[in-house]
Design an enzyme around this catalytic site. Sequence first.
Site, PDB file in Angstrom:
ATOM      1  N   LYS A  80     -14.811 -12.798   9.902  1.00  0.00           N
ATOM      2  CA  LYS A  80     -13.768 -12.038  10.598  1.00  0.00           C
ATOM      3  C   LYS A  80     -13.729 -12.498  12.047  1.00  0.00           C
ATOM      4  O   LYS A  80     -14.765 -12.819  12.646  1.00  0.00           O
ATOM      5  CB  LYS A  80     -14.065 -10.537  10.555  1.00  0.00           C
ATOM      6  N   GLY A 180      -1.342   6.410   7.972  1.00  0.00           N
ATOM      7  CA  GLY A 180      -0.995   5.111   8.534  1.00  0.00           C
ATOM      8  C   GLY A 180       0.123   4.438   7.768  1.00  0.00           C
ATOM      9  O   GLY A 180      -0.023   4.147   6.575  1.00  0.00           O
ATOM     10  N   GLY A 182       1.683   1.393   8.522  1.00  0.00           N
ATOM     11  CA  GLY A 182       1.910  -0.005   8.853  1.00  0.00           C
ATOM     12  C   GLY A 182       2.529  -0.709   7.664  1.00  0.00           C
ATOM     13  O   GLY A 182       3.043  -0.073   6.727  1.00  0.00           O
ATOM     14  N   VAL A 184       1.220  -2.246   5.136  1.00  0.00           N
ATOM     15  CA  VAL A 184       0.593  -1.910   3.858  1.00  0.00           C
ATOM     16  C   VAL A 184       0.868  -0.457   3.484  1.00  0.00           C
ATOM     17  O   VAL A 184       1.267  -0.151   2.355  1.00  0.00           O
ATOM     18  CB  VAL A 184      -0.923  -2.174   3.903  1.00  0.00           C
ATOM     19  N   TYR A 186       3.224   1.584   4.357  1.00  0.00           N
ATOM     20  CA  TYR A 186       4.624   1.855   4.004  1.00  0.00           C
ATOM     21  C   TYR A 186       4.951   1.293   2.623  1.00  0.00           C
ATOM     22  O   TYR A 186       5.623   1.950   1.815  1.00  0.00           O
ATOM     23  CB  TYR A 186       5.568   1.278   5.057  1.00  0.00           C
TER      24      TYR A 186
END
Length: 353
Positions: A80, A180, A182, A184, A186
């Site tokens: 990451k 949330g 965002g 993903v 949505y």
Amino acid sequence: MTRDNQNLATPPAEIVPLNDPDSGLSGVIVLHSTKLGPAAGGCRFWPYASDREATVDALRLAEGMSYKNALAGLPFGGGKAVIKHPNGKIDRPTLFRAFGRAVAQLGGRYITAEDVGTSVQDMQYVAETTKFVAGLPARQGMPGGDPSPWTALGTFRAMEVAVARHMGTGLNNLTVAVQGLGNVGYALCSLLHRSGARLIVAEPRSEIAARAATEFDAEIMSSRALLEAKADVFAPCALGGILDSASVMRLRAKVVCGAANNQLATPEQGLELAARDILYAPDYVVNAGGIINVAAEYFQWSEEAVQARVERIGSTLSAVLEHAREAGMAPNQAADSLARGIIDKQNRLSVAA
């Protein structure tokens, strides 16, 4: 092992500081494991309060990527990158080209892509200075571009399995609380709405929340209130660490299944959820759709291969939950155990077709 590594089950293979004052680049790349292949995981761009906070996040996210890639059967290790969002105005092309140069210096030991705060356009800037990048615009008939739809689909398939195993039902007429909205979150709401689920959502951007209320007939709540909402499923799709001991005790849902990384503040919360008979679907099993798309783009697999692998996420979760039942473990413990076994022995997890 440094203090920042103490919460990791296994220490990282390599930590690479990012520091380029001319571009504003500041952060870290963590390569947790390269036993199964090059360390792969997205680049997060976020206003971290300190270098230590950025490093701790990168360490946890990189370990999760090792386990995610192992259980998804991908020829990737785990890594990451996190970049601290500078104060004030930024020159994104210059910053991400500098990040690409840092990735290039690792010689293929790390493959980057989008994550929270980064976009397809950012990866195009990265691609100007390194070839070790995915999440670029899709070519005709080939995987690529924004991986969010695949992450949402995998999360949806996992939720179907979790609800069926724990509640003996489908998603139709169940209430799902999504934290949330965002890309993903949505997209997940769209899939849930089409399945007949009722939605409660929490999203700080009022215009996005209002759109969800109109499009999905969703009820809007604050993130804090969402934990105590009368919902069957809680789906964290924002940042991690949402489930600490206090929030676990407030949670009313019977299933936790969402796309956010590192949902548990510590591994102990997995035990606390199990003690309350709340089924936790381990996040890195559930949200593997995005990295599957990244792998397909990088290794030039077909879009059909992506579809088949993402559809198997539900079966992978079922295998993890069955192992947890047989071994008397919490699901997060079972997932970690299976993933470490794959990494150490370089075997594949056997799941139903």
